[in-house]
Design a protein around this motif. Structure first.
Motif, mmCIF file in Angstrom:
data_model
loop_
_atom_site.group_PDB
_atom_site.id
_atom_site.type_symbol
_atom_site.label_atom_id
_atom_site.label_comp_id
_atom_site.label_asym_id
_atom_site.label_seq_id
_atom_site.Cartn_x
_atom_site.Cartn_y
_atom_site.Cartn_z
ATOM 1 N N ASP A 1 70.037 3.728 58.267
ATOM 2 C CA ASP A 1 70.036 5.146 59.210
ATOM 3 C C ASP A 1 68.673 4.489 60.298
ATOM 4 N N PHE A 2 69.489 3.580 61.339
ATOM 5 C CA PHE A 2 68.533 2.963 61.645
ATOM 6 C C PHE A 2 67.536 3.967 62.752
ATOM 7 N N LYS A 3 66.177 3.415 63.263
ATOM 8 C CA LYS A 3 66.162 4.880 64.559
ATOM 9 C C LYS A 3 65.367 3.843 64.872
ATOM 10 N N GLN A 4 64.220 4.633 66.406
ATOM 11 C CA GLN A 4 63.590 3.640 67.071
ATOM 12 C C GLN A 4 61.932 3.897 66.535
ATOM 13 N N PHE A 5 61.180 2.900 66.320
ATOM 14 C CA PHE A 5 59.089 3.081 66.524
ATOM 15 C C PHE A 5 59.139 2.250 67.443
ATOM 16 N N GLN A 6 57.778 2.423 67.436
ATOM 17 C CA GLN A 6 56.570 1.194 67.926
ATOM 18 C C GLN A 6 55.802 0.798 67.720
ATOM 19 N N THR A 7 55.698 -0.670 67.720
ATOM 20 C CA THR A 7 54.859 -1.889 67.534
ATOM 21 C C THR A 7 53.514 -2.032 68.108
ATOM 22 N N GLU A 8 52.609 -2.356 68.032
ATOM 23 C CA GLU A 8 50.865 -1.960 68.589
ATOM 24 C C GLU A 8 51.171 -2.080 69.672
ATOM 25 N N ASP A 9 51.910 -3.733 70.168
ATOM 26 C CA ASP A 9 51.614 -3.480 71.542
ATOM 27 C C ASP A 9 52.519 -3.352 72.014
ATOM 28 N N LYS A 10 52.868 -2.183 71.680
ATOM 29 C CA LYS A 10 53.683 -1.214 73.016
ATOM 30 C C LYS A 10 54.902 -0.979 73.069
ATOM 31 N N THR A 11 55.483 -1.860 72.264
ATOM 32 C CA THR A 11 57.468 -2.366 72.297
ATOM 33 C C THR A 11 58.003 -1.727 71.201
ATOM 34 N N ASN A 12 58.886 -1.222 72.249
ATOM 35 C CA ASN A 12 60.056 0.141 71.013
ATOM 36 C C ASN A 12 60.733 -1.417 70.412
ATOM 37 N N LEU A 13 61.194 -0.751 69.478
ATOM 38 C CA LEU A 13 62.397 -1.373 68.211
ATOM 39 C C LEU A 13 62.840 -0.883 67.469
ATOM 40 N N ILE A 14 63.904 -1.282 67.681
ATOM 41 C CA ILE A 14 64.979 -0.269 66.296
ATOM 42 C C ILE A 14 64.842 -0.451 64.630
ATOM 43 N N MET A 15 64.537 0.411 64.105
ATOM 44 C CA MET A 15 64.637 -0.243 62.055
ATOM 45 C C MET A 15 64.825 0.899 61.421
ATOM 46 N N PRO A 16 65.249 0.098 60.384
ATOM 47 C CA PRO A 16 66.020 1.366 59.472
ATOM 48 C C PRO A 16 64.404 1.818 59.431
ATOM 49 N N SER A 17 65.553 3.116 58.885
ATOM 50 C CA SER A 17 64.206 4.260 58.337
ATOM 51 C C SER A 17 64.133 4.650 56.932
ATOM 52 N N ARG A 18 65.929 4.292 56.444
ATOM 53 C CA ARG A 18 66.001 4.494 55.013
ATOM 54 C C ARG A 18 66.386 3.208 55.047
ATOM 55 N N ILE A 19 65.277 3.073 53.219
ATOM 56 C CA ILE A 19 65.011 1.806 52.493
ATOM 57 C C ILE A 19 65.440 2.007 51.153
ATOM 58 N N ILE A 20 66.657 1.788 50.387
ATOM 59 C CA ILE A 20 66.592 1.815 48.363
ATOM 60 C C ILE A 20 66.681 0.281 47.700
ATOM 61 N N VAL A 21 65.064 0.520 46.880
ATOM 62 C CA VAL A 21 64.727 -0.711 46.451
ATOM 63 C C VAL A 21 65.273 -0.443 44.868
ATOM 64 N N TYR A 22 67.304 -0.791 44.118
ATOM 65 C CA TYR A 22 67.258 -0.896 43.076
ATOM 66 C C TYR A 22 66.583 -2.414 42.289
#
Length: 212
Positions: free
Chosen positions: A173-194
């Motif tokens: 479920d990858f979405k666009q997030f923002q970094t501290e230096d105002k950069t748009n970056l695609i990152m996963p929005s769902r993480i599952i730890v088994y």
């Protein structure tokens, strides 16, 4: 008369300044030439701030709620809320762990390790290989490895051993997030730890990457 003129000028300035069009915030798009350049640039981000929802299951017991997560170079804070009220937190600094949750200390360490490595998957000294549609990042001197999709260099999964416990992490479920230096970056929005008989599901609502 002078006072009236001064008030009139002040009012005009206020009205013009209030109606002045605000400049749009300029955001950059994250760019990397290849996977090595991607990892190098990602490793400039040494921390995160995130709001998220979690579900933790262990042998039929459940813990769920909203959470605040902060990760820096030497610290990790996971504060959990239930129906808007603080329900407890887990804190780690320089590998010393404390918790107000009713969870055994060894499981708390596993949770924090899974959360920290799950979010900060790009941190490590890697050898880079490839297989089929993925790059394989193998951390030197450990069994940890991260799979990245060749298309967009996004994480697919991660596995490693911690205190004789095999941990598997998956991403989707990858979405666009923002970094501290105002950069748009695609990152996963769902993480599952088994874990062996435990599962931690994380849904990321907000995420900011912090420069080191």
């Amino acid at each position: 008369m002078n006072l009236l003129r001064l008030l009139t000028v002040s009012l005009v300035i206020f009205l013009f300044s209030g109606c002045a069009e605000k400049k749009p915030e300029i955001l950059k798009e994250f760019y990397a030439e290849d996977v090595k350049d991607f990892i190098k640039k990602m490793q400039n981000y040494q921390g995160i701030e995130s709001s998220l929802a979690i579900d933790y299951e262990s042998k039929g017991n459940f813990l769920s709620g909203d959470a605040l997560l902060k990760i820096s170079k030497n610290e990790t804070l996971l504060r959990i809320y239930y129906m808007g009220f603080p329900a407890g937190e887990i804190y780690e600094k320089n590998e010393e762990v404390s918790s107000t949750l009713l969870i055994e200390k060894d499981k708390v360490k596993q949770i924090l390790t899974g959360v920290r490595k799950g979010f900060m998957w790009w941190i490590g000294d890697f050898e880079i290989g490839e297989k089929d549609n993925n790059f394989i990042l193998k951390e030197k001197n450990s069994d940890r490895q991260v799979l990245l999709n060749k298309k967009g260099f996004m994480p697919v999964s991660q596995s490693f051993t911690f205190e004789n416990q095999q941990i598997l992490i998956t991403y989707n479920d990858f979405k666009q997030f923002q970094t501290e230096d105002k950069t748009n970056l695609i990152m996963p929005s769902r993480i599952i730890v088994y874990y062996k008989n435990r599962t931690l599901k994380i849904n990321i609502e907000k995420l900011k990457l912090i420069n080191g």
